[in-house]
Motif scaffolding. Structure first.
Motif, PDB file in Angstrom:
ATOM      1  N   PHE A 172     -14.640 -14.384  -8.235  1.00  0.00           N
ATOM      2  CA  PHE A 172     -15.328 -16.029  -8.325  1.00  0.00           C
ATOM      3  C   PHE A 172     -15.158 -16.784  -7.146  1.00  0.00           C
ATOM      4  O   PHE A 172     -15.617 -17.789  -7.189  1.00  0.00           O
ATOM      5  CB  PHE A 172     -14.749 -16.478  -9.557  1.00  0.00           C
ATOM      6  CG  PHE A 172     -14.907 -15.612 -10.680  1.00  0.00           C
ATOM      7  CD1 PHE A 172     -16.178 -16.108 -11.728  1.00  0.00           C
ATOM      8  CD2 PHE A 172     -13.925 -14.964 -11.267  1.00  0.00           C
ATOM      9  CE1 PHE A 172     -16.293 -15.210 -12.647  1.00  0.00           C
ATOM     10  CE2 PHE A 172     -14.123 -14.167 -12.431  1.00  0.00           C
ATOM     11  CZ  PHE A 172     -15.285 -14.224 -13.066  1.00  0.00           C
ATOM     12  N   GLU A 175     -18.313 -19.361  -1.112  1.00  0.00           N
ATOM     13  CA  GLU A 175     -18.409 -19.318   0.142  1.00  0.00           C
ATOM     14  C   GLU A 175     -17.950 -20.512   0.698  1.00  0.00           C
ATOM     15  O   GLU A 175     -18.619 -21.773   0.271  1.00  0.00           O
ATOM     16  CB  GLU A 175     -19.391 -18.641   0.802  1.00  0.00           C
ATOM     17  CG  GLU A 175     -19.555 -17.087   0.544  1.00  0.00           C
ATOM     18  CD  GLU A 175     -20.693 -16.352   0.899  1.00  0.00           C
ATOM     19  OE1 GLU A 175     -21.579 -16.814   2.037  1.00  0.00           O
ATOM     20  OE2 GLU A 175     -21.227 -15.431   0.340  1.00  0.00           O
ATOM     21  N   LEU A 273     -24.551 -31.926  -7.895  1.00  0.00           N
ATOM     22  CA  LEU A 273     -25.485 -32.341  -6.948  1.00  0.00           C
ATOM     23  C   LEU A 273     -26.684 -31.583  -6.724  1.00  0.00           C
ATOM     24  O   LEU A 273     -26.809 -30.578  -6.748  1.00  0.00           O
ATOM     25  CB  LEU A 273     -24.619 -32.013  -5.378  1.00  0.00           C
ATOM     26  CG  LEU A 273     -23.270 -32.616  -5.516  1.00  0.00           C
ATOM     27  CD1 LEU A 273     -22.439 -31.972  -4.127  1.00  0.00           C
ATOM     28  CD2 LEU A 273     -23.320 -34.257  -5.286  1.00  0.00           C
TER      29      LEU A 273
END
Ligand code: UDX
Ligand code: UDX
Length: 471
Positions: A172, A175, A273
């Motif tokens: 999970f 990056e 966001l």
């Protein structure tokens, strides 16, 4: 059936998942030899480069971990045969892109590399081997792997039939935050039936993960949980992006709306966001996978529901491209535009499915000349991603894009700055000094809400910011 401790681990696939994951394992399992193998020699050479700044992927904190364990208990090699033969446990971490042709094209995952890896395991392994799916896979892939392994009829050099246990242990990590996610995971999910294999994998994780964070499920639940987690995360982004467009139309402010809804503990404040559309190697691929699966089981309404998440994502990229053109007086033909950020998010050099690719391509199609700055993405990668039929770097007249080494040189003589990735340094820009080097009227298109709008306006810029009303 197999009660020995794990002494040798092999990971097939030295990519964004395999590399960082094995670096963290190596740092916590000092008595285990871990070999990461990959068919891509260039990539393996980069993992082995004595200059640590040349690692093939950029991930904060990764270089420290690699320096600590490389060539001690962590090895990178192209010798897949030997690394499989030595291994008690093999992580499968090869890529599974969306199929581009054939049955299920555009939706189903291409499992050719998973299958090829399973066949190599069948051929080169010895004795009993635990095979762990790390790659995100369509539900029930474990069965395919199991079938290939169990029916291979291979015998090892001691003339004994090889045996296998297949587990699912999806990763999970996100990056840019991979090391932290691996060091302190919200949960570790292990799916499978063979209790002794499960116990051995659990023991590995117990070297650094608290027991209560390790959850065990059946193998199908584990595979489906990974697809579902990514689908839910992506759905949140499409939801907030959909509302961002409504904010721009009505005068509501997306930051205020995000804050207000995020304080509801049932909703939570993360992943709210707005942006130019989600990218990365997983979200789109996994949702398409889910859609394919639903269609296969005749759940057409469910398929359409999840497909909507992708449709909004594509629409977000398209509407941003169009509004840039409209605000620049309806044409960008031969206008120089600065692109700040090309990776799909900050703190990574990964550009897979980055919103920047589509937005840049569309702008170039309209005749714009782009100067692109990204602190970690090189021009070869940009060239590959834009994949333009005639990129003439030598002829100034026809130049469609250039890569620059600084923000300052990117913005020179530009009509607009388009911020597509939320790199830290974009938040610290001193706008007064930049505008002097630009054409007027000068525009900022901030798709990541990193700009202090009043300061940029004071400096003389026209500013469009995502989810912010502008007349
Ligand atoms: C990949 C998948 O995209 C993702 O779905 C999964 O969850 C984890 O694996 P990532 O590590 O980001 O994610 O992919 P990538 O960086 O492309 O690495 C995969 C590596 O596997 C590549 O370096 C490729 O060369 C290697 N590979 C592929 C093999 O070593 N053998 C093969 O047969 C195929
Ligand atoms: C994702 C999942 O988070 C991770 O658990 C899974 O293992 C792999 O897929 P990743 O793609 O690396 O990880 O990054 P993530 O942080 O999820 O971001 C994906 C995309 O969504 C990026 O383009 C990012 O900019 C965008 N995003 C994310 C938003 O636009 N808004 C947000 O609030 C969060």
């Amino acid at each position: 059936m197999f009660n020995n401790k794990i002494k040798n681990i092999c990971c097939i696939g030295a990519g964004y998942v395999g590399g960082p994951t094995m670096a963290v394992f190596a740092n916590h399992c000092l008595n285990i030899k871990i070999t990461v193998s990959d068919i891509n020699e260039k990539r393996i050479n980069a993992w082995n480069d004595s200059d640590i700044s040349n690692l093939p992927i950029y991930e904060p904190g990764l270089d420290t971990l690699i320096s600590r364990s490389r060539n001690k208990n962590l090895f990178f090699t192209t010798n897949i045969k030997e690394s499989i033969a030595e291994a008690d446990l093999i992580f499968l971490s090869v890529n599974t892109p969306t199929k581009s042709k054939g049955i299920g094209a555009g939706k189903a995952s291409d499992l050719k590399w998973v299958e090829a890896s399973a066949r190599q395991i069948a051929k080169f392994s010895r004795g009993h081997t635990i095979v762990v799916e790390k790659s995100t896979l369509p539900v029930r892939t474990a069965k395919t792997i199991e079938k290939i392994l169990s029916e291979s009829q291979e015998i090892d050099e001691n003339q004994e039939k090889k045996t296998f246990s297949v587990l699912s242990n999806p990763e999970f990590l996100s990056e840019g935050n991979a090391i932290n996610d691996l060091e302190r995971p919200d949960r570790v999910l292990i799916g499978g039936e063979d209790q002794s294999a499960i116990n051995l994998l659990v023991d590995l994780y117990l070297n650094w993960v608290p027991r209560e964070k390790i959850i065990l499920t059946n193998i199908w639940s584990s595979e489906l949980s990974k697809l579902t987690a990514n689908a839910f995360l992506a759905q949140r982004i499409s939801s907030i992006n959909a509302i961002s467009s409504l904010c721009e139309a009505t005068g509501a402010d997306i930051k205020q709306v995000s804050k207000a809804i995020g304080m509801d503990t049932r909703i939570g404040n993360k992943f709210l966001l707005p942006g130019p559309g989600f990218g990365g190697s997983c979200f789109q691929k996994d949702i398409l996978n889910l859609v394919y699966l639903c269609e296969y089981y005749n759940l057409h309404e469910v398929a359409a529901y999840w497909e909507g998440v992708i449709n909004i994502n594509n629409w977000q990229k398209d509407r941003i491209f169009k509004l840039i053109v409209i605000k620049l007086f309806g044409t960008v033909f031969e206008k120089k535009l600065a692109i700040l950020g090309f990776s799909f998010k900050a703190n990574t050099n990964d550009t897979r499915n980055s919103a920047s690719i589509q937005i840049c391509k569309n702008l170039i199609e309209e005749g714009a000349i782009l100067s692109i700055y990204d602190p970690k993405v090189g021009s070869n990668q940009i060239d590959e991603d834009l994949n333009l039929p005639f990129h003439k770097t030598n002829s100034k007249k026809n130049m469609q894009w250039t890569k620059t080494d600084s923000i300052q040189s990117a913005i020179k003589d530009c009509h607009a700055i388009i911020i597509l990735t939320e790199w830290d340094e974009f938040q610290k820009i001193q706008w007064e000094s930049l505008i002097k080097k630009m054409k007027r009227p000068a525009w900022i298109f901030d798709t990541r809400s990193v700009v202090d709008v009043s300061k940029a306006e004071q400096a003389g810029f026209n500013v469009w910011q995502i989810g912010n009303y502008t007349s």
